[in-house]
Design an enzyme around this catalytic site. Structure first.
Site, PDB file in Angstrom:
ATOM      1  CB  SER A  13      -4.680  -6.115  -3.376  1.00 18.90           C
ATOM      2  OG  SER A  13      -4.698  -5.793  -2.020  1.00 18.90           O
TER       3      SER A  13
ATOM      4  NE  ARG B  78      -0.221  -7.463  -5.345  1.00 17.40           N
ATOM      5  CZ  ARG B  78      -0.449  -6.810  -4.197  1.00 17.40           C
ATOM      6  NH1 ARG B  78      -1.357  -5.837  -4.151  1.00 17.40           N
ATOM      7  NH2 ARG B  78       0.220  -7.123  -3.093  1.00 17.40           N
TER       8      ARG B  78
ATOM      9  NE  ARG C 219       0.707   2.301   6.726  1.00 18.20           N
ATOM     10  CZ  ARG C 219      -0.106   1.720   5.858  1.00 18.20           C
ATOM     11  NH1 ARG C 219      -0.838   2.469   5.042  1.00 18.20           N
ATOM     12  NH2 ARG C 219      -0.200   0.416   5.810  1.00 18.20           N
TER      13      ARG C 219
ATOM     14  CB  SER D 258       4.201  -7.660   5.014  1.00 18.65           C
ATOM     15  OG  SER D 258       4.022  -6.601   4.104  1.00 18.65           O
TER      16      SER D 258
ATOM     17  CD  GLN E 197       1.271  -2.710   1.913  1.00 15.32           C
ATOM     18  OE1 GLN E 197       2.032  -2.191   2.718  1.00 15.32           O
ATOM     19  NE2 GLN E 197       0.051  -2.248   1.698  1.00 15.32           N
TER      20      GLN E 197
ATOM     21  CG  ASP F 121      -6.598  -4.870   4.815  1.00 12.31           C
ATOM     22  OD1 ASP F 121      -5.721  -4.486   5.621  1.00 12.31           O
ATOM     23  OD2 ASP F 121      -6.409  -4.945   3.590  1.00 12.31           O
TER      24      ASP F 121
ATOM     25  CE  LYS G  79      -2.042  -3.810   7.948  1.00 11.08           C
ATOM     26  NZ  LYS G  79      -1.304  -4.187   6.753  1.00 11.08           N
TER      27      LYS G  79
ATOM     28  NE  ARG H 183      -7.045   0.065   9.462  1.00 10.00           N
ATOM     29  CZ  ARG H 183      -6.894  -0.304   8.194  1.00 10.00           C
ATOM     30  NH1 ARG H 183      -6.589  -1.560   7.907  1.00 10.00           N
ATOM     31  NH2 ARG H 183      -7.058   0.562   7.226  1.00 10.00           N
TER      32      ARG H 183
ATOM     33  NE  ARG I  53      -8.880  -1.975   4.560  1.00 14.86           N
ATOM     34  CZ  ARG I  53      -9.356  -2.153   3.330  1.00 14.86           C
ATOM     35  NH1 ARG I  53     -10.660  -2.217   3.124  1.00 14.86           N
ATOM     36  NH2 ARG I  53      -8.537  -2.254   2.292  1.00 14.86           N
TER      37      ARG I  53
HETATM   38  C1  S3P Z   1      -1.957  -5.121   0.807  1.00 18.52           C
HETATM   39  C2  S3P Z   1      -1.393  -5.852   1.817  1.00 18.52           C
HETATM   40  C3  S3P Z   1      -1.735  -5.684   3.242  1.00 18.52           C
HETATM   41  C4  S3P Z   1      -3.043  -4.932   3.418  1.00 18.52           C
HETATM   42  C5  S3P Z   1      -3.167  -3.745   2.529  1.00 18.52           C
HETATM   43  C6  S3P Z   1      -3.003  -4.120   1.064  1.00 18.52           C
HETATM   44  C7  S3P Z   1      -1.505  -5.360  -0.569  1.00 18.52           C
HETATM   45  O1  S3P Z   1      -0.703  -4.972   3.878  1.00 18.52           O
HETATM   46  O2  S3P Z   1      -3.205  -4.535   4.766  1.00 18.52           O
HETATM   47  O3  S3P Z   1      -4.438  -3.134   2.699  1.00 18.52           O
HETATM   48  O4  S3P Z   1      -2.179  -4.934  -1.523  1.00 18.52           O
HETATM   49  O5  S3P Z   1      -0.455  -5.999  -0.742  1.00 18.52           O
HETATM   50  P1  S3P Z   1       0.603  -5.739   4.462  1.00 18.52           P
HETATM   51  O6  S3P Z   1       1.117  -6.543   3.368  1.00 18.52           O
HETATM   52  O7  S3P Z   1       1.569  -4.688   4.860  1.00 18.52           O
HETATM   53  O8  S3P Z   1       0.093  -6.517   5.646  1.00 18.52           O
END
Ligand code: S3P
Length: 425
Positions: free
Chosen positions: A22, A26, A121, A164, A166, A312, A339, A343, A385
């Protein structure tokens, strides 16, 4: 491609895991939007993060590697170039969702897509808030490919319907360009690496419990970023040491941001022998060395606010719960269906093949404990995973599990088997 997995082993010794996925994404993205040269050490060279680098190269950013340091030559908030071709994110949900927050505000249009998993997705979750900000995004009924026509954006107040990071991060990136102050309200907190790192780069963000306020800004400033080891990768090794006999390991330099440690908190509740040594801060993130010894675990129920803090790691939870004493229940985990694979289904199916008894429910699983795993032939569903969970389960099998399609592990943890084999020697 099949692999006979390492089996019937204990894990011993010291190791490190590669950089946090993550945070790596970024660092590239914010570095690209900053003014000046951002240097990144500890960057995860897994397939997902390499997809992020590729996308920003297509957007005109110069990114080079020198002596294991990644250098991102930032071009400022308005310095990206219209890509000549469709941007391709491979398997990376973080790349596609976060970049959309940036592309929505550019003065050019672009198209973005990914592999066969990405196009299944849901993207509505980012399209909806970005549209409220004035974005113009065309999708295939809420799925990629996405055509993004850059617009001037305005601020919003947004109550997150799901937890989330993301989605939150896509809105935060768009908010850098929007007029005035954007407010995001989270019901349950999700990982906050974007907030931490954007502030580091000079963004005007304030956080009060579950309310995040971000003001539009004129510029981000390049930084030197040191990326800690990925807790989500470390968790596979941690579980390997917990469930095998006579194991004792130390994993050095692991990120323990409290928005990522839900699984460790649950393991401690289950009776795990885990210690956090040399706690310190690196580039704004909490880091430590983690010591783990074989442990007898008892069942635990997980639901509510803890779910996003271990999202995760829930497949790994299903694995440890199958070996723990008692029955464990997972609730409020519908997000797992969206995901890299569904999962809830994939981990239940595969662990049940090797002796678990997991019942799928609408929003989680019921996991019977006290099981003994045995070898069988398992599938990864091309989900990194799930593949690594099966490999960890094999450690307690008398014969090796055979795993199909294991190469997807390169998405997040390219040296996974090297570490496992070394600690298992
Ligand atoms: C992530 C956020 C998570 C996670 C993913 C990485 C990120 O997803 O499952 O592996 O880097 O922001 P969600 O924000 O959709 O839950």
């Amino acid at each position: 491609m099949k692999k006979f997995l390492i089996h019937n082993k204990s894990l011993n010794g010291k190791t490190k895991v590669l950089g946090d996925k993550s945070i790596s994404h970024r660092a590239i993205m914010f570095g690209a939007l900053a003014e000046g040269v951002t240097t990144i050490s500890g960057f995860l060279k897994g397939e997902d993060c390499i997809s992020t680098i590729q996308c920003f190269k297509q957007l005109g950013i110069n990114i080079v590697e020198e002596n294991n340091i990644i250098k991102v030559y930032g071009n400022g908030l308005y310095g990206l170039k219209k890509p000549k071709e469709t941007l391709y994110v491979g398997n990376s949900g973080t790349t596609i969702r976060l970049i959309c927050g940036i592309l929505a505000a550019q003065n050019f249009s672009s198209t973005i897509t990914g592999d066969s998993s990405i196009i299944k997705r849901p993207m509505k979750r980012i399209i909806e808030p970005l549209k409220l900000m004035g974005a113009n995004i065309e999708s295939d009924e809420g799925y990629a490919p996405l055509n993004i026509f850059g617009k001037n954006l305005s601020n919003i107040q947004y109550n997150m319907p799901i937890a989330s990071a993301q989605v939150k991060s896509a809105i935060l990136l768009a908010s850098l360009y929007a007029n005035g102050k954007t407010t995001i309200i989270e019901k349950f907190k999700s990982r906050d690496h974007s907030e931490i790192m954007l502030k580091y780069f000079g963004a005007n963000i304030s956080i009060n419990k579950n309310v995040i306020e971000s003001n539009s800004i004129n510029k981000l400033v390049a930084q030197n970023i040191n990326i800690c080891g990925d807790i989500s990768s470390a968790c596979f090794i941690i579980v390997g040491a917990l469930i095998t006999k006579n194991s004792h390991i130390i994993i050095e330099n692991v990120g323990i941001n409290p928005t990522r440690t839900g699984f460790l908190d649950i393991l401690l509740k289950m009776g795990a022998n885990i210690k956090f040594l040399n706690v310190r801060y690196i580039s704004g993130e909490k880091v430590c060395d983690i010591e783990v010894k074989s442990s007898k675990l008892k069942a635990c129920n997980i639901y509510g606010h803890i779910i996003p803090l271990m999202i995760d790691e829930i497949p790994l939870f299903a694995l440890v719960a199958s070996l723990a004493d008692g029955t464990s229940i997972v609730k409020d985990a519908t997000e797992l269906k969206y995901k890299e694979s569904n999962r809830i289904k994939t981990i239940s199916t595969e662990l049940n093949k090797i002796g678990a008894n997991i019942t799928e429910t609408d929003d989680g699983m019921i996991i019977e404990g006290n099981k003994t795993f045995f070898a069988s032939e398992c599938e990864s569903y091309n989900d990194h995973r799930i593949a690594m969970c099966i490999a960890i389960a094999s450690l307690v099998c008398k014969e090796p599990i055979v795993l199909n399609n294991y190469k997807c592990i390169n998405i997040s943890f390219p040296n996974f088997f090297d570490i496992l084999e070394r600690l298992g020697e």
